[in-house]
Design an enzyme around this catalytic site. Structure first.
Site, mmCIF file in Angstrom:
data_model
loop_
_atom_site.group_PDB
_atom_site.id
_atom_site.type_symbol
_atom_site.label_atom_id
_atom_site.label_comp_id
_atom_site.label_asym_id
_atom_site.label_seq_id
_atom_site.Cartn_x
_atom_site.Cartn_y
_atom_site.Cartn_z
ATOM 1 N N GLY A 40 0.873 -1.171 0.000
ATOM 2 C CA GLY A 40 0.000 0.000 0.000
ATOM 3 C C GLY A 40 0.908 1.218 0.000
ATOM 4 N N GLY A 255 9.517 3.836 -6.107
ATOM 5 C CA GLY A 255 8.867 5.149 -6.099
ATOM 6 C C GLY A 255 8.434 5.542 -4.688
ATOM 7 N N ASP A 256 7.896 4.585 -3.932
ATOM 8 C CA ASP A 256 7.448 4.886 -2.563
ATOM 9 C C ASP A 256 8.640 5.123 -1.636
ATOM 10 O OD1 ASP A 256 4.799 4.637 -3.301
ATOM 11 O OD2 ASP A 256 4.673 2.526 -2.729
HETATM 12 N N1 LIG Z 1 17.584 0.867 -11.648
HETATM 13 C C1 LIG Z 1 17.703 1.842 -10.738
HETATM 14 N N2 LIG Z 1 18.915 2.263 -10.328
HETATM 15 C C2 LIG Z 1 19.053 3.249 -9.420
HETATM 16 N N3 LIG Z 1 18.000 3.899 -8.861
HETATM 17 C C3 LIG Z 1 16.767 3.535 -9.240
HETATM 18 C C4 LIG Z 1 16.543 2.494 -10.197
HETATM 19 N N4 LIG Z 1 15.212 2.374 -10.370
HETATM 20 C C5 LIG Z 1 14.642 3.285 -9.553
HETATM 21 N N5 LIG Z 1 15.557 3.990 -8.868
HETATM 22 C C6 LIG Z 1 15.324 5.064 -7.896
HETATM 23 O O1 LIG Z 1 13.972 5.023 -7.499
HETATM 24 C C7 LIG Z 1 13.287 6.225 -7.895
HETATM 25 C C8 LIG Z 1 11.890 5.892 -8.317
HETATM 26 O O2 LIG Z 1 11.942 4.984 -9.405
HETATM 27 P P1 LIG Z 1 10.833 4.932 -10.546
HETATM 28 O O3 LIG Z 1 10.845 6.205 -11.303
HETATM 29 O O4 LIG Z 1 11.036 3.669 -11.290
HETATM 30 O O5 LIG Z 1 9.510 4.892 -9.658
HETATM 31 P P2 LIG Z 1 8.208 4.018 -9.845
HETATM 32 O O6 LIG Z 1 7.988 3.752 -11.292
HETATM 33 O O7 LIG Z 1 7.143 4.716 -9.092
HETATM 34 O O8 LIG Z 1 8.651 2.716 -9.105
HETATM 35 P P3 LIG Z 1 7.789 1.422 -8.774
HETATM 36 O O9 LIG Z 1 6.476 1.569 -9.492
HETATM 37 O O10 LIG Z 1 8.654 0.306 -9.270
HETATM 38 O O11 LIG Z 1 7.669 1.467 -7.302
HETATM 39 C C9 LIG Z 1 14.159 6.822 -8.988
HETATM 40 O O12 LIG Z 1 13.956 8.207 -9.079
HETATM 41 C C10 LIG Z 1 15.541 6.449 -8.489
HETATM 42 O O13 LIG Z 1 15.935 7.308 -7.452
#
Ligand SMILES: Nc1ncnc2c1ncn2[C@@H]1O[C@H](COP(=O)(O)OP(=O)(O)OP(=O)(O)O)[C@@H](O)[C@H]1O
Ligand SMILES: [K+]
Length: 309
Positions: A40, A255-256
């Protein structure tokens, strides 16, 4: 001690079954592993913030059932105040039933349950905690009008508002832009909100400019391994804040982790520049992608490089 980071949001119990292949309609397949996880978006963000040392309170609703009881225990174990975690008999704790096959493909059924019963009365009961916070964090896994009301309550008391429009709604109430001091979305959410597919930094910059025009003060678009793009009314030239290179094993929940970390820095290091807060939050989220699961992958302050604090 008053909570500095207050999150109004969701709790979900993840019920995960691993199978060699996904069942067809009407079919029963045998799985080889089952586990339960705490998820969540609201709870995830609160847990990451708490693990960095923030004094936190989560305002949420779970069922008066075994999943709800276990969730309250989990929050307590993470040092989160559960004073405003309500347990209702009117719905079950939110669940995500997930089946994953050996290729990593999945099917998921989410039943928000008690999350959608969090209401205006619950916010009013917690108004003292909301209004005394340094930062209020909201997402969209509860009734959107309740998130918006929480943002408005915080704004009226001068509390910084951090809004994560996830999961994205194409017809998001435009007031969300105005009541978000920081509007933080990922590439998918950015596209749903603006119609601009985000494949690179330039696209993210276009999204950022459009969201500023809609009334946001500061926009962050997270870009996975590429880190983030930030743009603000005060600094209208977009900045790329890269993430460090790491070996990602499972990006679920990154992201969280990022949003929870950012809330921590906003509350406890308000004098840092936004770029520095984002750089540090990238570091923390990039630790989470190096371990599997969601909350299970979130780092604790004691295990992180101390120059992050
Ligand atoms: N492969 C990676 N290497 C380093 N940092 C990463 C990587 N993937 C994600 N991050 C970190 O996590 C943050 C959030 O990632 P992302 O933009 O993929 O969020 P998201 O799509 O909401 O993630 P999810 O839906 O998988 O929880 C990025 O801004 C970065 O700081
Ligand atoms: K992870």
């Amino acid at each position: 001690m008053a909570a500095q980071v207050v999150v109004v949001g969701s709790c979900m119990t993840d019920l995960v079954s691993l199978t060699t292949r996904l069942p067809r309609a009407g079919e029963t397949v045998l799985g080889h592993k089952f586990f339960i996880g705490f998820g969540g978006k609201g709870a995830n963000q609160c847990v990451q913030s708490a693990r960095l040392g923030a004094n936190t309170s989560l305002i949420c609703k779970v069922g008066k059932d075994s999943f709800g009881n276990d969730y309250v225990e989990n929050l307590k174990k993470n040092g989160i105040s559960t004073a405003f975690v309500d347990q209702t008999t009117d719905a079950a704790t939110g669940t995500a039933s997930i089946i994953v096959n050996s290729e990593g493909q999945n099917v998921i059924v989410i039943v928000p349950g008690a999350n959608l019963l969090l209401n205006s009365e619950d916010l009013k009961r917690a108004s003292d905690v909301i209004c005394k916070a340094k930062v209020l964090v909201c997402q969209l896994e509860i009734t959107p009008a309740v998130s918006l009301e929480a943002l408005k309550m915080a704004r009226a008391s001068g509390v910084k508002t951090l809004f994560n429009p996830a999961p994205a709604l194409a017809d998001l109430d435009p007031q969300f832009y105005i009541y978000s001091d920081i509007f933080c979305c990922n590439e998918t959410e950015a596209e749903i909100l603006t119609g601009i597919p985000v494949g690179n930094l330039e696209d993210a910059e276009k999204v950022g400019r459009m969201l500023l025009e809609r009334g946001c003060k500061l926009v962050i678009v997270t870009l996975g391994a590429e880190g983030c793009m930030m743009i603000s009314v005060e600094e209208p030239i977009p900045k790329h804040v890269p993430a460090g290179k790491v070996r990602a094993v499972d990006t679920t929940g990154a992201g969280d982790s990022f949003v929870g970390a950012l809330a921590f820095y906003l509350a406890y290091y308000p004098k840092l520049s936004m770029e520095e807060m984002i750089r540090k939050s990238n570091c923390i989220a990039s630790v989470s992608v190096q371990a599997s699961g969601t909350q299970s992958s979130y780092p604790y302050r004691k295990d992180l490089p101390q120059d992050l604090f």
